[in-house]
Design a protein around this motif. Sequence first.
Motif, short mmCIF file in Angstrom:
data_model
loop_
_atom_site.label_atom_id
_atom_site.label_comp_id
_atom_site.label_asym_id
_atom_site.label_seq_id
_atom_site.Cartn_x
_atom_site.Cartn_y
_atom_site.Cartn_z
N ASN A 66 0.76 -1.25 -0.32
CA ASN A 66 0.27 0.12 0.07
C ASN A 66 0.58 1.24 -0.31
O ASN A 66 0.43 2.18 -0.43
N CYS A 69 2.59 1.40 -3.01
CA CYS A 69 1.20 2.75 -4.52
C CYS A 69 1.57 4.25 -3.70
O CYS A 69 1.00 5.14 -4.78
N SER A 97 -14.81 3.83 0.65
CA SER A 97 -14.85 2.93 0.05
C SER A 97 -15.15 2.22 1.23
O SER A 97 -15.23 0.56 0.74
N SER A 117 -6.19 0.27 1.32
CA SER A 117 -6.56 -0.28 0.32
C SER A 117 -6.81 0.81 -0.40
O SER A 117 -7.30 0.97 -1.48
N SER A 121 -6.78 3.11 -3.65
CA SER A 121 -7.61 2.89 -5.38
C SER A 121 -7.83 3.67 -5.09
O SER A 121 -7.80 4.54 -6.44
N TYR A 154 -8.51 -4.28 -13.33
CA TYR A 154 -8.71 -4.30 -11.94
C TYR A 154 -9.82 -4.04 -11.72
O TYR A 154 -10.59 -4.27 -10.69
N SER A 158 -11.37 -7.18 -9.08
CA SER A 158 -12.22 -6.36 -7.98
C SER A 158 -13.48 -7.19 -7.67
O SER A 158 -14.07 -7.36 -7.30
N HIS A 171 -12.55 -6.80 -0.90
CA HIS A 171 -12.33 -6.17 -2.13
C HIS A 171 -13.58 -5.52 -2.88
O HIS A 171 -12.69 -4.35 -3.83
N HIS A 174 -11.82 -2.02 -2.43
CA HIS A 174 -10.47 -2.00 -3.37
C HIS A 174 -11.85 -1.00 -4.86
O HIS A 174 -11.49 -0.08 -5.20
N ALA A 178 -11.87 2.27 -6.10
CA ALA A 178 -11.19 3.08 -7.20
C ALA A 178 -12.36 3.89 -7.37
O ALA A 178 -12.37 5.10 -8.78
#
Length: 197
Positions: A66, A69, A97, A117, A121, A154, A158, A171, A174, A178
């Motif tokens: 993490n 990224c 999220s 995460s 994302s 991705y 997910s 997930h 994630h 996003a």
Amino acid sequence: MIASLVTPTTILLVVTTVVSLIALYLSPRLLEVCAFRPYRVWRGENRDSIYLAGFVHANLLHLAVNMWCLWLFGNELARRIGGTKFVLLYALALVASHIPTLFKERDNPQYASVGASGAISAVVFAYIVYYPHSELYLLFLPFPLPAWLFGVLYLIYSVYASRDKNTRINHDAHFWGAVTGLVFVLFTDPGAWARLL
């Protein structure tokens, strides 16, 4: 020189790393308090965990991936959109999220998740809107992918992975992180989407 190192990305990275290491090695109680447990949140307990969970991680690998990224995408994105917007995006994504999981796992007393995460994302996908043709390398692929294609793959992965009830990885966070990144850019800089499309 020092001022150039004190960026929103660096501050988030240092704070998250320090808190995660304390929780992992000095105070397991901190990990327990920060873990996001929808069952408890619905019952009025640990409500702050909806964002505090983003500052603790399950293990060193989880933390390292993490933070790597965050460093890789966060610095450039923060320069592009400005530090204030970057911090706002990160904070919104920490909460947004987790919201779908808050409802999905509300009756599951065993469910818990930690990690940044979802916010990461959001950072990655906001970056993709601005730099859709940049090349991203993945550990398991010997060739680079354009950022926009990585993003599509991705999101598909997910959605598929979130159906696995046995995984300990959130997930859904994630995916919705996003989406938060994409929507954030849409509202704060619609011209970026116009250029992308």
